[in-house]
Design an enzyme around this catalytic site. Sequence first.
Site, PDB file in Angstrom:
ATOM      1  N   VAL A 109      75.730 151.922  50.189  1.00  0.00           N
ATOM      2  CA  VAL A 109      75.044 152.899  49.331  1.00  0.00           C
ATOM      3  C   VAL A 109      75.830 153.052  48.026  1.00  0.00           C
ATOM      4  O   VAL A 109      76.974 152.605  47.915  1.00  0.00           O
ATOM      5  CB  VAL A 109      74.894 154.274  50.040  1.00  0.00           C
ATOM      6  N   LEU A 115      80.822 140.024  44.628  1.00  0.00           N
ATOM      7  CA  LEU A 115      79.792 139.269  43.903  1.00  0.00           C
ATOM      8  C   LEU A 115      79.600 139.834  42.499  1.00  0.00           C
ATOM      9  O   LEU A 115      79.836 141.027  42.258  1.00  0.00           O
ATOM     10  CB  LEU A 115      78.456 139.297  44.655  1.00  0.00           C
ATOM     11  N   CYS A 148      79.879 148.891  37.510  1.00  0.00           N
ATOM     12  CA  CYS A 148      81.134 149.064  38.273  1.00  0.00           C
ATOM     13  C   CYS A 148      82.435 149.110  37.478  1.00  0.00           C
ATOM     14  O   CYS A 148      83.324 149.884  37.843  1.00  0.00           O
ATOM     15  CB  CYS A 148      81.217 147.989  39.337  1.00  0.00           C
ATOM     16  N   LYS A 176      74.378 141.891  31.143  1.00  0.00           N
ATOM     17  CA  LYS A 176      74.826 140.503  31.046  1.00  0.00           C
ATOM     18  C   LYS A 176      73.606 139.626  31.285  1.00  0.00           C
ATOM     19  O   LYS A 176      72.541 140.137  31.661  1.00  0.00           O
ATOM     20  CB  LYS A 176      75.936 140.205  32.056  1.00  0.00           C
TER      21      LYS A 176
HETATM   22  P1  NAD Z   1      72.323 150.427  44.251  1.00  0.00           P
HETATM   23  O1  NAD Z   1      72.167 151.755  43.625  1.00  0.00           O
HETATM   24  O2  NAD Z   1      71.588 149.248  43.718  1.00  0.00           O
HETATM   25  O3  NAD Z   1      71.941 150.530  45.809  1.00  0.00           O
HETATM   26  C1  NAD Z   1      72.320 151.566  46.644  1.00  0.00           C
HETATM   27  C2  NAD Z   1      71.153 151.876  47.581  1.00  0.00           C
HETATM   28  O4  NAD Z   1      71.582 152.834  48.553  1.00  0.00           O
HETATM   29  C3  NAD Z   1      69.932 152.497  46.887  1.00  0.00           C
HETATM   30  O5  NAD Z   1      68.786 151.699  47.110  1.00  0.00           O
HETATM   31  C4  NAD Z   1      69.808 153.892  47.523  1.00  0.00           C
HETATM   32  O6  NAD Z   1      68.470 154.319  47.672  1.00  0.00           O
HETATM   33  C5  NAD Z   1      70.471 153.663  48.864  1.00  0.00           C
HETATM   34  N1  NAD Z   1      70.942 154.892  49.507  1.00  0.00           N
HETATM   35  C6  NAD Z   1      71.638 155.921  48.961  1.00  0.00           C
HETATM   36  N2  NAD Z   1      71.887 156.857  49.895  1.00  0.00           N
HETATM   37  C7  NAD Z   1      71.341 156.418  51.060  1.00  0.00           C
HETATM   38  C8  NAD Z   1      71.268 156.950  52.374  1.00  0.00           C
HETATM   39  N3  NAD Z   1      71.831 158.119  52.687  1.00  0.00           N
HETATM   40  N4  NAD Z   1      70.619 156.228  53.332  1.00  0.00           N
HETATM   41  C9  NAD Z   1      70.056 155.041  53.026  1.00  0.00           C
HETATM   42  N5  NAD Z   1      70.093 154.480  51.795  1.00  0.00           N
HETATM   43  C10 NAD Z   1      70.727 155.160  50.822  1.00  0.00           C
HETATM   44  O7  NAD Z   1      73.886 150.138  44.271  1.00  0.00           O
HETATM   45  P2  NAD Z   1      74.617 148.710  44.321  1.00  0.00           P
HETATM   46  O8  NAD Z   1      74.723 148.144  42.954  1.00  0.00           O
HETATM   47  O9  NAD Z   1      74.036 147.898  45.417  1.00  0.00           O
HETATM   48  O10 NAD Z   1      76.088 149.179  44.725  1.00  0.00           O
HETATM   49  C11 NAD Z   1      76.379 149.647  46.007  1.00  0.00           C
HETATM   50  C12 NAD Z   1      77.888 149.702  46.177  1.00  0.00           C
HETATM   51  O11 NAD Z   1      78.439 148.381  46.064  1.00  0.00           O
HETATM   52  C13 NAD Z   1      78.612 150.551  45.126  1.00  0.00           C
HETATM   53  O12 NAD Z   1      79.707 151.176  45.747  1.00  0.00           O
HETATM   54  C14 NAD Z   1      79.118 149.523  44.140  1.00  0.00           C
HETATM   55  O13 NAD Z   1      80.282 149.947  43.485  1.00  0.00           O
HETATM   56  C15 NAD Z   1      79.439 148.338  45.030  1.00  0.00           C
HETATM   57  N6  NAD Z   1      79.367 147.024  44.379  1.00  0.00           N
HETATM   58  C16 NAD Z   1      78.342 146.741  43.522  1.00  0.00           C
HETATM   59  C17 NAD Z   1      78.257 145.457  42.963  1.00  0.00           C
HETATM   60  C18 NAD Z   1      77.137 145.089  42.013  1.00  0.00           C
HETATM   61  O14 NAD Z   1      77.178 143.998  41.468  1.00  0.00           O
HETATM   62  N7  NAD Z   1      76.142 145.922  41.795  1.00  0.00           N
HETATM   63  C19 NAD Z   1      79.203 144.484  43.294  1.00  0.00           C
HETATM   64  C20 NAD Z   1      80.222 144.819  44.187  1.00  0.00           C
HETATM   65  C21 NAD Z   1      80.295 146.089  44.721  1.00  0.00           C
HETATM   66  C1  UGA Z   2      81.849 142.545  38.236  1.00  0.00           C
HETATM   67  C2  UGA Z   2      82.875 141.608  38.894  1.00  0.00           C
HETATM   68  O1  UGA Z   2      82.905 140.376  38.181  1.00  0.00           O
HETATM   69  C3  UGA Z   2      82.535 141.362  40.354  1.00  0.00           C
HETATM   70  O2  UGA Z   2      83.558 140.576  40.968  1.00  0.00           O
HETATM   71  C4  UGA Z   2      82.405 142.693  41.077  1.00  0.00           C
HETATM   72  O3  UGA Z   2      82.031 142.497  42.420  1.00  0.00           O
HETATM   73  C5  UGA Z   2      81.361 143.555  40.376  1.00  0.00           C
HETATM   74  O4  UGA Z   2      81.741 143.746  38.986  1.00  0.00           O
HETATM   75  C6  UGA Z   2      81.232 144.931  40.950  1.00  0.00           C
HETATM   76  O5  UGA Z   2      82.120 145.414  41.619  1.00  0.00           O
HETATM   77  O6  UGA Z   2      80.177 145.508  40.641  1.00  0.00           O
HETATM   78  P1  UGA Z   2      79.418 142.230  37.221  1.00  0.00           P
HETATM   79  O7  UGA Z   2      79.671 143.567  36.630  1.00  0.00           O
HETATM   80  O8  UGA Z   2      78.162 142.014  37.970  1.00  0.00           O
HETATM   81  O9  UGA Z   2      80.600 141.857  38.246  1.00  0.00           O
HETATM   82  O10 UGA Z   2      79.474 141.108  36.088  1.00  0.00           O
HETATM   83  P2  UGA Z   2      80.677 140.425  35.251  1.00  0.00           P
HETATM   84  O11 UGA Z   2      80.387 138.996  35.142  1.00  0.00           O
HETATM   85  O12 UGA Z   2      81.999 140.802  35.770  1.00  0.00           O
HETATM   86  O13 UGA Z   2      80.475 141.066  33.803  1.00  0.00           O
HETATM   87  C7  UGA Z   2      80.752 142.437  33.548  1.00  0.00           C
HETATM   88  C8  UGA Z   2      80.613 142.710  32.070  1.00  0.00           C
HETATM   89  O14 UGA Z   2      81.667 142.082  31.330  1.00  0.00           O
HETATM   90  C9  UGA Z   2      79.311 142.189  31.457  1.00  0.00           C
HETATM   91  O15 UGA Z   2      78.825 143.121  30.519  1.00  0.00           O
HETATM   92  C10 UGA Z   2      79.739 140.897  30.783  1.00  0.00           C
HETATM   93  O16 UGA Z   2      78.882 140.513  29.746  1.00  0.00           O
HETATM   94  C11 UGA Z   2      81.115 141.304  30.270  1.00  0.00           C
HETATM   95  N1  UGA Z   2      82.023 140.157  30.022  1.00  0.00           N
HETATM   96  C12 UGA Z   2      82.370 139.321  31.029  1.00  0.00           C
HETATM   97  C13 UGA Z   2      82.558 139.989  28.753  1.00  0.00           C
HETATM   98  O17 UGA Z   2      82.271 140.759  27.823  1.00  0.00           O
HETATM   99  N2  UGA Z   2      83.428 138.942  28.544  1.00  0.00           N
HETATM  100  C14 UGA Z   2      83.791 138.088  29.526  1.00  0.00           C
HETATM  101  O18 UGA Z   2      84.587 137.162  29.268  1.00  0.00           O
HETATM  102  C15 UGA Z   2      83.238 138.277  30.807  1.00  0.00           C
END
Ligand code: NAD
Ligand code: UGA
Length: 461
Positions: A92, A165, A278, A341
């Site tokens: 979540v 990811l 993030c 991005k």
């Molecule tokens: P998101 O907002 O896209 O998805 C979260 C989902 O959880 C939503 O669909 C929401 O409705 C659901 N949710 C919230 N409360 C709930 C509950 N009580 N029961 C069931 N569902 C519920 O978020 P996300 O981007 O997938 O990120 C999730 C986590 O992963 C965050 O902690 C984020 O920091 C981490 N993370 C995100 C990324 C990324 O690229 N987006 C990468 C790595 C880690």
């Molecule tokens: C980032 C990390 O790369 C993931 O490993 C991590 O899991 C994720 O955050 C997370 O925890 O959410 P993301 O934010 O999806 O992934 O994308 P990135 O490729 O890291 O880019 C982040 C931002 O930095 C973008 O706005 C991108 O355009 C910018 N960026 C990236 C730059 O300005 N310069 C660069 O050289 C690289």
Amino acid sequence: MKPKTFKKQITCIGAGYVGGPTMAVIAAKCPDIKVTVVDINPGRIAAWESDNLPIYEPGLLDVVKKARGKNLFFSTDIDAAIRSAEIIFVSVNTPTKTFGDGAGKAADLQYWEKTARSIVKASKSDKIIVEKSTLPVRTAHAMERILNANSKGIHFEVASNPEFLAEGSAVKDLLSPDRVLIGTQETKTGLAARKTLVNLYAHWVNSENIITSNVWSAELSKLVANAFLAQRISSINSISAICEKTEADISEVAFAIGKDSRIGSKFLCASVGFGGSCFKKDILNLVYLCEHYGLSEVAQYWENVIRINDYQVTRFVRTMLQAMFNTIAKKRIVILGFAFKANTGDTRESPAIYVTKKVLEEQAHVVISDPKALANAKIDLADCREKIEYEKDPYAAAKGAHALAVCTEWDEYRTLDYKKIFSLMEKPAFIFDGRNILDHRRLFEIGFNVFPVGKRPLTHY
Ligand code: NAD
Ligand code: UGA
């Protein structure tokens, strides 16, 4: 036909950018495991069940289609999915807190805690609870206390398995991750949970890429990985400012330093600033933790990564304003790219949001163009009282425009017919390349005034 029996059942709570793709890949790679993804948002679940997935991610639909209906299921029946699973991944959202103690820095754990309470309520047997969301270090301790304060005699083992990811390359990252990190306690039940999770990923990840640690190291490593990645961007962006003053070229500097194998070439692209859901939230979280433990110097060090990012986007808009004779009122400005991005429709914390709002404050007429992010852009800018145009087609957007500001590095922007675009625009015509993806010399020869990041501008005046 007899229903298929599965070796194991996994549930993931949270069907977002992480839960959906991660579980789709686990299901595709582990046909003997039943994977159910649940969410409180019925619209999201319906979209996961359709061919119009709730998020845009290259290659994702193919992976989903491979497993959906066979061993991958999406549902809003959270209690049933909790009851039937041996392993529950929780992914979540964990946004920055906007209220009370720690507002603006600490992680808001209300969604996570609510999930923990639902798990306790619905469970009838022991389970492994996996932190997939990014959480402050030592959250597992609090969660274990909530989970194990049950009177049913059920044991919950909390493990940390943070997700690394990146959006836009999620499927590729999940299929061949640099590493999978599994943090558990070093107790008997903790080590058993570790083994179960290692075996799960071993279906497709090489054993040398599956690393294990204690829970706190795993939780902290996730915050630190994002902080280090963001720090590289702020470092190169800070140097782009000195390049603009000295006629050094940021691409040449990045190439030269990146050749040093100790530094490496990745994440050295100067830009309008980093965005995404993030980086900022996780650094703020780290800053808050440092402050909590009385480490103010460490907190300040990491906070500066965000300061430089804010400075970079402010500088980008200031350059636009100064170049365009200190007024952009009533001028048509095209924001070319709104996603944070390329290859995603996600706009969370996108620098384009800030650029748009600043340019609107200057009373410009703003046109937003993006191949995938216009729906999210409309939501992000819903509060703006000024009229904003949304136009997917860059040529239509450029008609009558005074300037283009490239805010996302979409590949298709590299190959647009800029001669045609120039002919459609007001003169003098400006391009501000916030991603350094265009052929600046060629654009200048066509007639544009070109302002890259960290490079000498090419102007006709
Ligand atoms: P998101 O907002 O896209 O998805 C979260 C989902 O959880 C939503 O669909 C929401 O409705 C659901 N949710 C919230 N409360 C709930 C509950 N009580 N029961 C069931 N569902 C519920 O978020 P996300 O981007 O997938 O990120 C999730 C986590 O992963 C965050 O902690 C984020 O920091 C981490 N993370 C995100 C990324 C990324 O690229 N987006 C990468 C790595 C880690
Ligand atoms: C980032 C990390 O790369 C993931 O490993 C991590 O899991 C994720 O955050 C997370 O925890 O959410 P993301 O934010 O999806 O992934 O994308 P990135 O490729 O890291 O880019 C982040 C931002 O930095 C973008 O706005 C991108 O355009 C910018 N960026 C990236 C730059 O300005 N310069 C660069 O050289 C690289």
